[in-house]
Scaffold this motif. Structure first.
Motif, short mmCIF file in Angstrom:
data_model
loop_
_atom_site.label_atom_id
_atom_site.label_comp_id
_atom_site.label_asym_id
_atom_site.label_seq_id
_atom_site.Cartn_x
_atom_site.Cartn_y
_atom_site.Cartn_z
N LEU A 142 3.88 -13.84 -1.27
CA LEU A 142 4.24 -13.65 0.14
C LEU A 142 4.63 -12.20 0.44
CD1 LEU A 142 6.26 -16.95 0.72
CD2 LEU A 142 4.02 -16.36 1.66
N THR A 143 5.25 -11.54 -0.52
CA THR A 143 5.57 -10.12 -0.32
C THR A 143 4.32 -9.31 -0.11
OG1 THR A 143 7.61 -10.25 -1.65
CG2 THR A 143 6.59 -8.08 -1.41
N ASN A 144 3.28 -9.56 -0.90
CA ASN A 144 2.02 -8.84 -0.73
C ASN A 144 1.37 -9.15 0.62
OD1 ASN A 144 1.90 -7.40 -3.21
ND2 ASN A 144 1.39 -9.30 -4.27
N VAL A 145 1.51 -10.39 1.09
CA VAL A 145 0.99 -10.75 2.41
C VAL A 145 1.70 -9.95 3.49
CG1 VAL A 145 0.82 -12.60 4.12
CG2 VAL A 145 0.24 -13.05 1.72
N TRP A 146 3.03 -9.90 3.41
CA TRP A 146 3.80 -9.15 4.41
C TRP A 146 3.43 -7.67 4.38
CZ3 TRP A 146 9.32 -10.63 6.16
CH2 TRP A 146 9.40 -12.01 6.37
N LEU A 147 3.31 -7.11 3.19
CA LEU A 147 2.98 -5.68 3.08
C LEU A 147 1.61 -5.39 3.67
CD1 LEU A 147 4.33 -4.98 -0.51
CD2 LEU A 147 5.23 -4.01 1.61
N GLU A 148 0.64 -6.27 3.42
CA GLU A 148 -0.69 -6.07 3.99
C GLU A 148 -0.65 -6.13 5.51
OE1 GLU A 148 -5.13 -8.20 3.93
OE2 GLU A 148 -3.51 -8.94 2.64
N ARG A 149 0.10 -7.08 6.06
CA ARG A 149 0.17 -7.22 7.52
C ARG A 149 1.00 -6.13 8.17
NH1 ARG A 149 1.01 -13.84 8.18
NH2 ARG A 149 -1.03 -14.42 7.30
N SER A 150 1.83 -5.44 7.41
CA SER A 150 2.65 -4.37 7.99
C SER A 150 1.84 -3.13 8.33
CB SER A 150 3.77 -3.99 7.02
OG SER A 150 3.26 -3.40 5.83
N GLN A 175 7.53 -7.39 -10.43
CA GLN A 175 6.26 -7.52 -9.71
C GLN A 175 6.41 -7.12 -8.24
OE1 GLN A 175 5.64 -11.72 -11.22
NE2 GLN A 175 3.51 -11.02 -11.33
N ILE A 176 7.50 -7.54 -7.63
CA ILE A 176 7.75 -7.21 -6.22
C ILE A 176 7.97 -5.71 -6.06
CG2 ILE A 176 9.41 -7.48 -4.35
CD1 ILE A 176 9.75 -10.41 -5.33
N LEU A 177 8.72 -5.11 -6.97
CA LEU A 177 8.95 -3.67 -6.89
C LEU A 177 7.65 -2.89 -7.08
CD1 LEU A 177 12.34 -3.38 -8.81
CD2 LEU A 177 11.93 -2.91 -6.38
N ARG A 178 6.76 -3.38 -7.97
CA ARG A 178 5.47 -2.71 -8.12
C ARG A 178 4.68 -2.76 -6.80
NH1 ARG A 178 5.44 -5.57 -13.18
NH2 ARG A 178 5.76 -4.11 -14.94
N SER A 179 4.74 -3.88 -6.12
CA SER A 179 4.06 -3.99 -4.82
C SER A 179 4.66 -3.01 -3.83
CB SER A 179 4.18 -5.43 -4.29
OG SER A 179 3.52 -6.34 -5.13
N PHE A 180 5.99 -2.91 -3.80
CA PHE A 180 6.65 -1.95 -2.91
C PHE A 180 6.19 -0.52 -3.23
CE2 PHE A 180 10.69 -4.73 -2.10
CZ PHE A 180 9.96 -5.48 -1.20
N ILE A 181 6.15 -0.19 -4.53
CA ILE A 181 5.84 1.18 -4.95
C ILE A 181 4.42 1.56 -4.55
CG2 ILE A 181 5.45 2.61 -7.00
CD1 ILE A 181 7.92 1.21 -8.23
N ARG A 182 3.51 0.59 -4.49
CA ARG A 182 2.15 0.91 -4.03
C ARG A 182 2.13 1.38 -2.57
NH1 ARG A 182 0.64 -3.51 -7.51
NH2 ARG A 182 0.82 -5.04 -5.83
N HIS A 183 3.20 1.13 -1.85
CA HIS A 183 3.32 1.57 -0.45
C HIS A 183 4.42 2.61 -0.31
CE1 HIS A 183 0.71 -1.75 1.07
NE2 HIS A 183 1.19 -2.39 0.01
N LEU A 184 4.64 3.39 -1.37
CA LEU A 184 5.74 4.35 -1.42
C LEU A 184 5.76 5.33 -0.25
CD1 LEU A 184 8.12 5.53 -3.14
CD2 LEU A 184 6.42 6.98 -4.27
N THR A 185 4.61 5.76 0.19
CA THR A 185 4.54 6.77 1.25
C THR A 185 5.07 6.24 2.58
OG1 THR A 185 2.25 6.13 1.75
CG2 THR A 185 2.60 7.96 0.20
N VAL A 196 18.81 -3.06 -14.63
CA VAL A 196 18.43 -1.85 -15.36
C VAL A 196 17.12 -2.05 -16.10
CG1 VAL A 196 19.67 -2.43 -17.49
CG2 VAL A 196 19.41 -0.02 -16.83
N LYS A 197 16.67 -3.30 -16.26
CA LYS A 197 15.41 -3.58 -16.93
C LYS A 197 14.20 -3.08 -16.15
CE LYS A 197 17.35 -7.68 -19.18
NZ LYS A 197 17.32 -9.16 -19.29
N VAL A 198 14.38 -2.80 -14.86
CA VAL A 198 13.26 -2.26 -14.07
C VAL A 198 13.43 -0.76 -13.84
CG1 VAL A 198 12.87 -4.46 -12.92
CG2 VAL A 198 14.38 -2.78 -11.84
N LEU A 199 14.37 -0.14 -14.56
CA LEU A 199 14.61 1.29 -14.38
C LEU A 199 13.35 2.11 -14.65
CD1 LEU A 199 17.75 3.25 -15.41
CD2 LEU A 199 15.54 4.12 -16.16
N GLY A 200 12.54 1.67 -15.63
CA GLY A 200 11.33 2.41 -15.96
C GLY A 200 10.36 2.53 -14.80
#
Length: 502
Positions: A142-150, A175-185, A196-200
């Protein structure tokens, strides 16, 4: 072009059209009936009245609502997505949320009819605010759906978790943070309370060619960082990366990531919330580096690392500061404002506690600070757990302060006495209150006063007559939260038990 095509698409027919008309009628009515603002002190009362009014059916009056232009439908949808909760609601739902104060689900707009779905899917504003609470697998798709529609809209992103349970799916979070990062700009604001496990994932950004070009607000907290002290250098590099954004204006710095103001903080900052312990001297050294500061929140004042007794300096001028919030413990918050001049200040909160039952505040620093600043203060929130603050001391502090523009007052000390209520009740020969005549919100959590004084004071300030004497001049007060230290006397009990004062 796309919106024009949607507007001219054929409307639904038959019974589904009638059902759509009924639903549209309710939404249109809610749009054009004045919806209360959450900032309004009388919002709860208005909301109760509004919900009791039956919505008129535009369909029964012969108007086919399904023919509404797409522009009107878009406006209805945007109102549907506005904040609708006065207080945050923490829902552990399987879907993304808009915010803690908006319970609306934009996907439901596409379940009415094909035309509504087309409008909703092509309205990026509906999908640009994403809150993920307690990350779980169902939210990934659903996060990817929202990001596409945004579309290309700026994004306001938030990831949080239930701190009481401390249980959520870190894999889904990644996984959600990776989707966010693809729209970093497109990141405009973010608040990430993550493991802290997603710090990388964040550290990899420091070498990425892509930049958050429109980033305005950063709030990054690794809630389980403390056991991983070796990660501190990586966190510093991540913060330095975000601080390099030329559009950055607002930051929240947490105690797990920082124990001092970062040297790489950008000079253009306008909003700073320091959630780590810091000395007054460290703050005074940092503030000249951010001359545009508008809002400053300090969570904890600590004693200086070295003795600075006898150090005298002129008060620092903060020309643009509008909000100052200080939480102090042992070190006096009034000692900090003694070193400032803030001509634009609108809101001041001093919340002081102490290991000892006696207060060590010098309340007279408040009127000295306000006179020196010459500001038009609108909100004053003063809290002190000390037991030795007398009614006379508090009354002198407030009566000596220039508070003619005050609209919000919250006083929390060991008890509010007759002297304080007398200050709030006194009127000039013209009938206006001498102290804070335009007060709209009053919060007095602990009152020990003579019976009837509180009722008379609130009645004299209320925005409408509370008795049959309609000739009595009314004031501006629209919200009063009054609690007795122990119990009300019979007059005050009768008054407050029969009235909802908001």
């Amino acid at each position: 072009m796309a919106m024009h095509a949607i507007a001219n698409s054929p409307p639904p027919s038959g019974s589904s059209s009638e059902a759509t008309n009924e639903i549209l009628a309710e939404l249109i009515a809610s749009l054009f009936l004045s919806r209360p603002s959450l900032n309004s002190s009388s919002s709860i009362a208005i909301d109760r009245v509004e919900r009791s009014v039956p919505y008129p059916s535009r369909a029964r009056s012969g108007f086919d609502i399904s023919q509404l232009p797409a522009e009107i439908i878009c406006e209805i949808f945007e109102r549907f997505m506005e904040d609708d909760s006065v207080h945050p609601v923490f829902d552990d739902t399987p879907r993304p949320l808009v915010s803690y104060t908006c319970r609306s689900d934009p996907t439901k707009l596409g379940q009415i009819c094909s035309r509504w779905r087309a409008v909703a899917v092509n309205l990026p504003k509906l999908w640009s605010n994403i809150l993920i609470y307690n990350p779980k697998p169902s939210q990934v798709y659903l996060t990817n759906v929202w990001l596409e529609r945004s579309g290309k809209n700026p994004l306001n992103l938030e990831v949080d978790y239930n701190s009481g349970k401390r249980q959520y799916d870190v894999r889904s979070e990644a996984q959600i943070l990776r989707s966010f990062i693809r729209h970093l700009t497109r990141w405009k604001k973010f608040r990430f309370n993550v493991s802290v496990k997603v710090l990388g994932l964040f550290y990899a950004l420091t070498d990425s060619p892509h930049k958050p070009l429109i980033l305005e607000s950063v709030d990054l907290d690794f809630h389980d960082l403390l056991p991983h002290r070796r990660a501190e250098e990586g966190v510093d590099g991540i913060l330095k990366y975000f601080h390099s954004c030329p559009t950055l204006r607002q930051v929240v710095w947490h105690t797990r990531e920082l124990d001092r103001f970062p040297q790489h903080a950008p000079s253009q900052l306008t909003h700073v919330h320091a959630r780590f312990s810091v000395s007054i001297d460290d703050i005074m050294t940092f503030l000249p580096q951010i001359p545009l500061i508008q809002e400053l929140q300090i969570e904890s004042l600590r004693r200086p690392s070295k003795d600075t007794a006898g150090t005298v300096s002129l008060p620092l001028l903060l020309q643009h500061l509008r909000l100052l919030r200080i939480l102090s413990h042992e070190v006096r918050g009034t000692s900090f404002i003694a070193r400032l001049t803030c001509p634009s200040l609108e809101s001041l909160e001093i919340n002081h506690s102490n290991d000892f039952p006696e207060s060590n505040q010098d309340l007279q620093e408040i009127p000295r600070f306000l006179h020196r600043s010459g500001c038009r203060l609108q909100k004053l929130d003063l809290r002190d757990a000390g037991r030795n603050i007398t009614g006379a001391e508090l009354e002198k502090c407030l009566s000596d302060s220039p508070l003619q523009s005050l609209t919000y007052l919250h006083i929390w000390i060991s008890h509010i006495s007759d002297q304080m209520v007398g200050l709030l009740s006194r009127k000039s020969p013209t009938g206006l209150h001498q102290f804070a005549p335009f007060l709209e919100t009053l919060d007095l959590p602990s009152c020990e006063t003579s019976d009837g004084l509180l009722a008379n004071m609130v009645s004299s300030r209320w925005y409408e007559a509370l008795d049959d004497n309609l000739s009595t001049p009314v004031g501006h007060l629209r919200k009063a939260v009054i609690f007795p230290g122990k119990y009300f006397g019979p007059i005050d009990e009768a008054f407050f038990s029969t009235k909802v004062l908001y």
